[in-house]
Design a protein around this motif. Structure first.
Motif, PDB file in Angstrom:
ATOM      1  N   ARG A 151      -2.399  92.046 -27.480  1.00 49.32           N
ATOM      2  CA  ARG A 151      -1.934  93.411 -27.700  1.00 49.32           C
ATOM      3  C   ARG A 151      -1.198  93.976 -26.486  1.00 49.32           C
ATOM      4  O   ARG A 151      -0.225  94.723 -26.637  1.00 49.32           O
ATOM      5  N   VAL A 152      -1.634  93.601 -25.267  1.00 58.43           N
ATOM      6  CA  VAL A 152      -0.982  94.113 -24.053  1.00 58.43           C
ATOM      7  C   VAL A 152       0.008  93.112 -23.463  1.00 58.43           C
ATOM      8  O   VAL A 152       0.486  93.288 -22.343  1.00 58.43           O
ATOM      9  N   GLY A 153       0.339  92.067 -24.233  1.00 53.80           N
ATOM     10  CA  GLY A 153       1.375  91.136 -23.811  1.00 53.80           C
ATOM     11  C   GLY A 153       0.953  90.115 -22.781  1.00 53.80           C
ATOM     12  O   GLY A 153       1.784  89.610 -22.021  1.00 53.80           O
ATOM     13  N   LEU A 154      -0.338  89.754 -22.762  1.00 48.53           N
ATOM     14  CA  LEU A 154      -0.830  88.791 -21.771  1.00 48.53           C
ATOM     15  C   LEU A 154      -1.587  87.644 -22.428  1.00 48.53           C
ATOM     16  O   LEU A 154      -2.521  87.083 -21.846  1.00 48.53           O
ATOM     17  N   GLU A 155      -1.159  87.281 -23.605  1.00 51.01           N
ATOM     18  CA  GLU A 155      -1.778  86.158 -24.298  1.00 51.01           C
ATOM     19  C   GLU A 155      -1.668  84.888 -23.440  1.00 51.01           C
ATOM     20  O   GLU A 155      -0.627  84.607 -22.847  1.00 51.01           O
ATOM     21  N   GLY A 156      -2.768  84.155 -23.339  1.00 47.85           N
ATOM     22  CA  GLY A 156      -2.784  82.902 -22.599  1.00 47.85           C
ATOM     23  C   GLY A 156      -3.139  83.037 -21.125  1.00 47.85           C
ATOM     24  O   GLY A 156      -3.211  82.040 -20.410  1.00 47.85           O
ATOM     25  N   ARG A 157      -3.406  84.280 -20.660  1.00 50.60           N
ATOM     26  CA  ARG A 157      -3.733  84.471 -19.250  1.00 50.60           C
ATOM     27  C   ARG A 157      -5.236  84.640 -19.010  1.00 50.60           C
ATOM     28  O   ARG A 157      -5.654  85.137 -17.965  1.00 50.60           O
ATOM     29  N   GLU A 158      -6.040  84.213 -19.963  1.00 51.33           N
ATOM     30  CA  GLU A 158      -7.487  84.411 -19.865  1.00 51.33           C
ATOM     31  C   GLU A 158      -8.093  83.841 -18.597  1.00 51.33           C
ATOM     32  O   GLU A 158      -9.022  84.417 -18.011  1.00 51.33           O
TER      33      GLU A 158
END
Length: 268
Positions: A151-158
């Motif tokens: 949702r905040v544009g940071l998919e994959g940065r877990e």
């Protein structure tokens, strides 16, 4: 002390009053009176931008809402329940620490500085509150965190750590962390002031999306363009009081008070 009949307020899913109801809020630091009787209500789904010069009391007011500062006088309710207090036999009593943590979880806050835990990765930063305070299962908290990162544009940065992210990315993680608690009210205290100019836009874009989705928000900022585009209402504070408030087009383009006019002239 006020009688129980006037202290008690309906709350819970059926409550249809304002999400934020602040009445007569006063706060001093020593001999300096910072807030001089603030009255402000914010309806569900409303985005309110609070403007004003440095030292006007904007950030102190937000900190009072989240009980990071205690009130000297007045009352603040979120979702129909007092912040930091409960009513017993017609009197206000301070909440125990565990109940205070649960009540505070209804209020998300994003600060000027990101306040991420440097030793935790992005996922760990986001799930700590839901698991530790809300009592969610780790699986549910992880699923929510992953959805919020998208949702905040940071998919994959877990698995990234804060030091591996730009300032704008860290602030968006901070927003996701606050949203993970499923708050009734989100507070933003000058969330772009610590960012390099080229990173401001990505954070404001995320906040605009949240406003468009109907999240209830109170935003302290100097970003006039955000106020104009995203706010339902603009509040101008100066010297510890609300000077004027209204729709963005009214306050920003046709201010009525000389103090508001002088402040906005700096941005022209």
């Amino acid at each position: 002390m006020t009688a129980a009949s006037t202290l008690e307020r309906s709350s819970g899913p059926e409550f249809d009053g304002p999400v934020l109801d602040a009445r007569g809020v006063h706060k001093s630091f020593g001999s300096l009176e910072v807030l001089k009787g603030i009255d402000l209500q914010i309806a569900k789904g409303e985005t309110v931008v609070i403007l004003g010069p440095s030292g006007s009391g904007k950030s102190t007011f937000l900190r009072c809402i989240n009980l990071l500062e205690t009130l000297d006088a007045g009352r603040i309710q979120v979702g129909g329940r007092d912040v930091g207090y409960e009513v017993r036999k017609g009197r206000l009593h301070e909440l125990a620490a565990d109940e205070l943590a649960r009540r505070r979880a209804d209020i998300g806050m994003v600060f000027q500085h990101f306040n991420l835990f440097p030793h935790l990765n992005v996922l760990q930063n986001i799930i700590e509150g839901p698991v530790g305070v809300r009592g969610q299962s780790r699986a549910k908290a992880v699923a929510t965190a992953q959805s919020l990162l998208t949702r905040v544009g940071l998919e994959g940065r877990e698995k990234s750590y804060p030091r591996q992210l730009s300032g704008g990315q860290q602030q968006r993680v901070a927003i996701a962390r606050a949203l993970a608690m499923q708050p009734q009210l989100m507070l933003f205290d000058e969330p772009t002031s610590a960012l390099d100019p080229e990173l401001v836009g990505e954070v404001l874009a995320t906040m605009r999306d949240l406003a468009n989705e109907g999240l209830t928000m109170a935003v302290v900022t100097h970003e006039i363009s955000f106020a104009r585009e995203a706010a339902d209402r603009v509040v101008f504070m100066d010297k510890g009081v609300i000077v004027e408030q209204g729709p963005p087009a009214k306050v920003l383009d046709d201010p009525q008070h000389e103090r508001t006019k002088a402040f906005l002239a700096r941005f022209l």
